[in-house]
Enzyme design. Structure first.
Site, mmCIF file in Angstrom:
data_model
loop_
_atom_site.group_PDB
_atom_site.id
_atom_site.type_symbol
_atom_site.label_atom_id
_atom_site.label_comp_id
_atom_site.label_asym_id
_atom_site.label_seq_id
_atom_site.Cartn_x
_atom_site.Cartn_y
_atom_site.Cartn_z
ATOM 1 N N GLU A 218 90.472 -38.846 -113.852
ATOM 2 C CA GLU A 218 90.631 -38.790 -112.397
ATOM 3 C C GLU A 218 91.421 -40.007 -111.892
ATOM 4 O O GLU A 218 92.270 -39.879 -110.998
ATOM 5 C CB GLU A 218 89.245 -38.695 -111.735
ATOM 6 C CG GLU A 218 89.211 -38.770 -110.219
ATOM 7 C CD GLU A 218 90.003 -37.680 -109.498
ATOM 8 O OE1 GLU A 218 90.533 -36.769 -110.154
ATOM 9 O OE2 GLU A 218 90.112 -37.779 -108.272
ATOM 10 N N TRP B 297 84.047 -27.632 -87.707
ATOM 11 C CA TRP B 297 84.117 -27.635 -89.175
ATOM 12 C C TRP B 297 82.708 -27.238 -89.587
ATOM 13 O O TRP B 297 81.778 -28.019 -89.484
ATOM 14 C CB TRP B 297 84.501 -29.015 -89.684
ATOM 15 C CG TRP B 297 84.435 -29.129 -91.175
ATOM 16 C CD1 TRP B 297 83.399 -29.640 -91.892
ATOM 17 C CD2 TRP B 297 85.422 -28.734 -92.112
ATOM 18 N NE1 TRP B 297 83.706 -29.572 -93.237
ATOM 19 C CE2 TRP B 297 84.933 -29.024 -93.398
ATOM 20 C CE3 TRP B 297 86.694 -28.144 -91.999
ATOM 21 C CZ2 TRP B 297 85.659 -28.759 -94.556
ATOM 22 C CZ3 TRP B 297 87.398 -27.886 -93.157
ATOM 23 C CH2 TRP B 297 86.884 -28.188 -94.421
ATOM 24 N N ARG C 273 89.938 -32.877 -87.389
ATOM 25 C CA ARG C 273 88.487 -32.983 -87.605
ATOM 26 C C ARG C 273 87.829 -31.634 -87.911
ATOM 27 O O ARG C 273 86.671 -31.583 -88.324
ATOM 28 C CB ARG C 273 87.798 -33.581 -86.374
ATOM 29 C CG ARG C 273 88.256 -34.983 -86.037
ATOM 30 C CD ARG C 273 87.478 -35.488 -84.847
ATOM 31 N NE ARG C 273 86.098 -35.751 -85.189
ATOM 32 C CZ ARG C 273 85.635 -36.907 -85.611
ATOM 33 N NH1 ARG C 273 86.429 -37.930 -85.732
ATOM 34 N NH2 ARG C 273 84.358 -37.057 -85.895
ATOM 35 N N ASN D 44 78.417 -32.307 -82.770
ATOM 36 C CA ASN D 44 78.905 -32.674 -84.098
ATOM 37 C C ASN D 44 77.709 -33.267 -84.842
ATOM 38 O O ASN D 44 77.060 -34.167 -84.325
ATOM 39 C CB ASN D 44 80.027 -33.718 -83.924
ATOM 40 C CG ASN D 44 80.575 -34.212 -85.244
ATOM 41 O OD1 ASN D 44 80.317 -33.634 -86.293
ATOM 42 N ND2 ASN D 44 81.335 -35.294 -85.181
ATOM 43 N N GLY D 45 77.403 -32.764 -86.023
ATOM 44 C CA GLY D 45 76.254 -33.289 -86.778
ATOM 45 C C GLY D 45 75.387 -32.156 -87.287
ATOM 46 O O GLY D 45 75.792 -30.987 -87.271
ATOM 47 N N HIS E 291 93.577 -42.580 -132.278
ATOM 48 C CA HIS E 291 94.128 -41.343 -132.829
ATOM 49 C C HIS E 291 95.528 -41.052 -132.281
ATOM 50 O O HIS E 291 95.992 -39.923 -132.342
ATOM 51 C CB HIS E 291 93.177 -40.185 -132.542
ATOM 52 C CG HIS E 291 91.832 -40.397 -133.153
ATOM 53 N ND1 HIS E 291 91.600 -40.250 -134.494
ATOM 54 C CD2 HIS E 291 90.667 -40.819 -132.606
ATOM 55 C CE1 HIS E 291 90.328 -40.544 -134.757
ATOM 56 N NE2 HIS E 291 89.745 -40.900 -133.614
ATOM 57 N N CYS F 79 83.805 -32.015 -87.120
ATOM 58 C CA CYS F 79 83.956 -31.393 -85.799
ATOM 59 C C CYS F 79 84.565 -32.338 -84.763
ATOM 60 O O CYS F 79 84.378 -33.538 -84.833
ATOM 61 C CB CYS F 79 82.642 -30.863 -85.262
ATOM 62 S SG CYS F 79 81.841 -29.683 -86.323
ATOM 63 N N LYS G 112 94.905 -39.670 -109.815
ATOM 64 C CA LYS G 112 95.132 -40.269 -108.491
ATOM 65 C C LYS G 112 96.409 -41.075 -108.487
ATOM 66 O O LYS G 112 97.207 -40.988 -107.576
ATOM 67 C CB LYS G 112 93.972 -41.198 -108.067
ATOM 68 C CG LYS G 112 92.678 -40.554 -107.657
ATOM 69 C CD LYS G 112 92.715 -39.821 -106.339
ATOM 70 C CE LYS G 112 93.118 -38.392 -106.474
ATOM 71 N NZ LYS G 112 92.160 -37.395 -106.736
ATOM 72 N N LYS H 187 97.727 -29.344 -100.039
ATOM 73 C CA LYS H 187 96.285 -29.630 -100.047
ATOM 74 C C LYS H 187 95.499 -28.498 -100.698
ATOM 75 O O LYS H 187 94.530 -28.730 -101.387
ATOM 76 C CB LYS H 187 95.807 -29.881 -98.605
ATOM 77 C CG LYS H 187 94.347 -30.273 -98.485
ATOM 78 C CD LYS H 187 94.055 -31.625 -99.124
ATOM 79 C CE LYS H 187 92.588 -31.937 -99.179
ATOM 80 N NZ LYS H 187 92.276 -32.905 -100.260
ATOM 81 N N GLU I 276 99.653 -38.809 -108.837
ATOM 82 C CA GLU I 276 100.010 -37.896 -107.749
ATOM 83 C C GLU I 276 100.502 -38.602 -106.493
ATOM 84 O O GLU I 276 101.263 -38.027 -105.731
ATOM 85 C CB GLU I 276 98.871 -36.923 -107.420
ATOM 86 C CG GLU I 276 97.666 -37.530 -106.761
ATOM 87 C CD GLU I 276 96.565 -36.512 -106.510
ATOM 88 O OE1 GLU I 276 96.860 -35.388 -106.103
ATOM 89 O OE2 GLU I 276 95.398 -36.861 -106.720
HETATM 90 C C1 F6R Z 1 93.920 -33.995 -106.634
HETATM 91 C C2 F6R Z 1 93.619 -32.775 -105.913
HETATM 92 C C3 F6R Z 1 93.722 -31.485 -106.646
HETATM 93 C C4 F6R Z 1 92.548 -30.564 -106.252
HETATM 94 C C5 F6R Z 1 92.732 -29.174 -106.879
HETATM 95 C C6 F6R Z 1 91.563 -28.276 -106.583
HETATM 96 O O1 F6R Z 1 93.752 -35.116 -105.836
HETATM 97 O O2 F6R Z 1 93.330 -32.790 -104.742
HETATM 98 O O3 F6R Z 1 93.776 -31.661 -108.015
HETATM 99 O O4 F6R Z 1 91.364 -31.157 -106.697
HETATM 100 O O5 F6R Z 1 93.909 -28.600 -106.382
HETATM 101 O O6 F6R Z 1 91.414 -28.084 -105.220
HETATM 102 P P1 F6R Z 1 90.080 -27.497 -104.619
HETATM 103 O O7 F6R Z 1 89.013 -28.492 -104.862
HETATM 104 O O8 F6R Z 1 90.369 -27.311 -103.154
HETATM 105 O O9 F6R Z 1 89.809 -26.214 -105.338
#
Ligand code: F6R
Length: 606
Positions: free
Chosen positions: A479, A72, A29, A96-97, A502, A2, A483, A601, A486
């Site tokens: 993971e 948020w 935020r 906020n909190g 294998h 927030c 990271k 995102k 990407e």
């Molecule tokens: C990787 C990443 C994506 C999301 C995926 C699912 O860093 O951000 O692989 O994890 O697109 O997104 P959500 O969690 O929003 O369903």
């Protein structure tokens, strides 16, 4: 998270304009609802962000002082009624909190005749101050009394119609900064909306309260003792202020891991009983006690969190679990029934493939649950029940803090479902105790972040990278690779360490480095053997090891140490170094980790 912004001045500026302009720089935020209040023109609230609010604020709306907010959501859906400011009589505030004891406070206030209009925990604080104001007859005294009764976290800006020039700010766990101008003062949750008015700021510490008028500012402790602290001059740009002084949101969000663990756990553990209290699952607790199978559906990073959840739930709750990519699940013919729970994991709550998997689960009669960060998102609304992550908005496209919070939520699920079944009180207690210890351990991992800058430099010419791990840390390897690829666009692969022989080991030579997760756990010896195999092929190896493991240093080219924790929780500590490695690697290549090419995102298309 927030965003809070408040203004009082005597320079003829229109508070409404100052506040609306300032809110724009706080939009990172929170952006699910917005609101503004001035004593002269009253309150206006709306779902949506600042653009929505602007549309609703009439031209004649004005004021000399006021408070504003971007939300948020944590408690209550992101609706107009739950948006801030919240008020009771002449008291209005933005917050906020999370106020943890809001239920018991609400009960008391209801018996005193207070009527509530929202589901928000914040509204309780406005009523509480108003209640004290009846007796204290002083805005300051009433506020102090109310704050002392509140448990939880707050950053607040409060206004009283009876003294419209005065603002009160207070902080406990949620950031508050004061802007000290000439004939004007500001309150905000970070300096970004303040900086174009004044560079002079004063950061409040936890347990401090500030009383502001256009001409004066006084800071107190909750005990009423006056705090003498000089303002500081900030030469940050507004963007630097949003990132809390970090260069990128991704780094800021990685650094938030300890706080995220605290927020995801807040109010949800009963350590002495070895139990988890998950309010969002209460309504379906009976069905959950009878389920025979779980299917976790998710995409990307959330899918890897799900794979770790599978290990946790099968080992400690004894329930068979399968983990499915949302994009696959929806197109095959999964066999489900009423004894199946489909758990969707999603940061955004809007990922189309995950959402469609939930819908498929519903069509087939399964109980659907969510582990979702965005309150009120489609997955949160369409599932039968669920647990919110409370990780705050994640701005960096690469998911980091959300992954940490997803693992914490899965550990809570495991305790909850495990204790409904065979899990002993002792095991429940052990997990709860170690969960509580994680924030301090994460702080230690993060304190060593500069190491990763060095590694990123050393390995900067690598065209390929392998990440390996076993058991709980097999998905962590996936993971780590995700990271790196990407945000730095180099080829990276995650593999189960046992799979090397294998096939993948054929690729290894002196130019093909591996990041090996080999913390001390039940598969440690096996991992050490795999590292030997890599070294025999001259492959450079960075090892992620447990503090104190000197032996492994002899074998590795580089070592990163993390504190010891329970094996099931080790991914929470182990993923952070991999996030930092990817971050510094991309930065070293001159790339912007916050804006990876070709990625969005939230993936709301197929
Ligand atoms: C990787 C990443 C994506 C999301 C995926 C699912 O860093 O951000 O692989 O994890 O697109 O997104 P959500 O969690 O929003 O369903």
């Amino acid at each position: 998270m927030c965003g809070i912004f408040a203004y009082t001045g005597q320079n003829g500026k229109d508070a409404a304009k100052v506040l609306l302009d300032g809110l724009v720089s706080l939009e990172y935020r929170g952006y699910d609802s917005a609101g503004i209040f001035t004593p002269e023109s009253g309150v206006i609230k709306t779902p949506g962000a600042v653009a929505e609010l602007r549309k609703r604020v009439p031209k004649k709306y004005s004021g000399k002082s006021g408070i504003a907010h971007l939300r948020w959501a944590t408690h209550g859906e992101p609706t107009k009624v739950n948006a801030h400011p919240h008020g009771s009589g002449a008291i209005w505030l933005v917050h906020n909190g999370i106020i943890e004891n809001f239920k018991e406070l609400k009960k008391k206030l209801v018996t005193k005749g207070h009527a509530f209009v929202s589901d928000s925990d914040t509204e309780i604080l406005a009523h509480l101050i108003e209640e004290h104001l009846k007796r204290e007859r002083s805005f300051e005294k009433a506020t102090l009394k109310a704050l002392k009764e509140v448990r939880g976290t707050y950053g607040v800006a409060i206004q009283y119609k009876g003294e419209p020039e005065k603002l009160i700010a207070a902080r406990m766990g949620s950031p508050i900064v004061l802007g000290i101008g000439k004939g004007e003062h500001f309150i905000a949750s970070d300096p970004s909306p303040i900086l174009k008015h004044t560079k002079k700021v004063l950061f409040l510490n936890d347990g401090e309260v500030a009383v502001l008028t256009p001409k004066s500012h006084t800071v107190y402790k909750l005990s009423k003792e006056i705090v003498h602290r000089m303002p500081e001059e900030l030469d940050w740009s507004a963007e630097e202020a949003q990132k809390g002084g970090y260069e990128h949101f991704m780094l800021k969000e990685i650094m938030e891991a300890p706080e995220v663990v605290v927020n995801t756990l807040r109010g949800r553990l009963i350590p002495e009983k070895g139990m988890a209290k998950l309010g969002g699952l209460e309504a379906v607790a009976k069905e959950l006690a009878n389920i025979e199978r779980i299917i976790i559906v998710a995409c990307g990073t959330a899918y890897y969190a799900g794979l770790i959840g599978e290990y946790m739930l099968e080992e400690f709750a004894g329930i068979p679990v399968e983990v499915e990519l949302g994009s696959e699940f929806r197109y095959r013919s999964p066999v489900l029934n009423q004894r199946t729970a489909v758990i969707a994991i999603s940061q955004s709550g809007e990922t189309l493939d995950t959402l469609e998997a939930v819908r498929e689960g519903k069509r087939k009669g399964a109980l659907t649950l969510g582990i979702v960060n965005a309150v009120g998102s489609t997955i949160a609304r369409e599932t039968d029940a669920g647990v919110y992550n409370h990780a705050g908005p994640e701005i960096g496209v690469a998911s980091t803090k959300a992954f940490v919070s997803q693992l914490i939520a899965l550990a809570l699920f495991t305790i909850f479902l495990g204790r409904q079944r065979e899990m002993s009180v002792k095991t429940g207690r052990e997990i709860a105790k170690e969960l509580k210890a994680l924030p301090k351990k994460l702080e230690k991992v993060l304190a060593g972040r500069k190491e990763f800058e060095k590694f990123a430099k050393k390995y900067k010419n690598a065209r390929d990278f392998l990440f390996i791990g076993r058991k709980y840390n097999n998905p962590v390897a996936f993971e780590g690779a995700l990271k790196l690829k990407e945000i730095s666009y180099i080829h990276a692969e995650g593999y189960g360490a046992g799979e090397m022989k294998h096939g993948p080991i054929a690729m290894i030579d002196k130019d093909f480095p591996t990041f090996a997760i080999a913390t001390k756990d039940s598969v440690y010896e096996k991992n050490v053997s795999n590292i030997h195999e890599l070294k025999a092929r001259k492959g450079p190896v960075i090892v992620l090891a447990t503090e104190g493991d000197k032996e492994i240093a002899k074998l590795a080219d580089d070592v990163v140490y993390v504190p010891k924790t329970l094996e099931m929780l080790s991914p929470i500590l182990n993923v952070v170094p991999l996030q930092l490695f990817a971050y510094y690697f991309a930065k070293g290549k001159g790339l912007n980790p916050d804006r990876p090419r070709n990625l969005a995102k939230s993936v709301t298309v197929e």
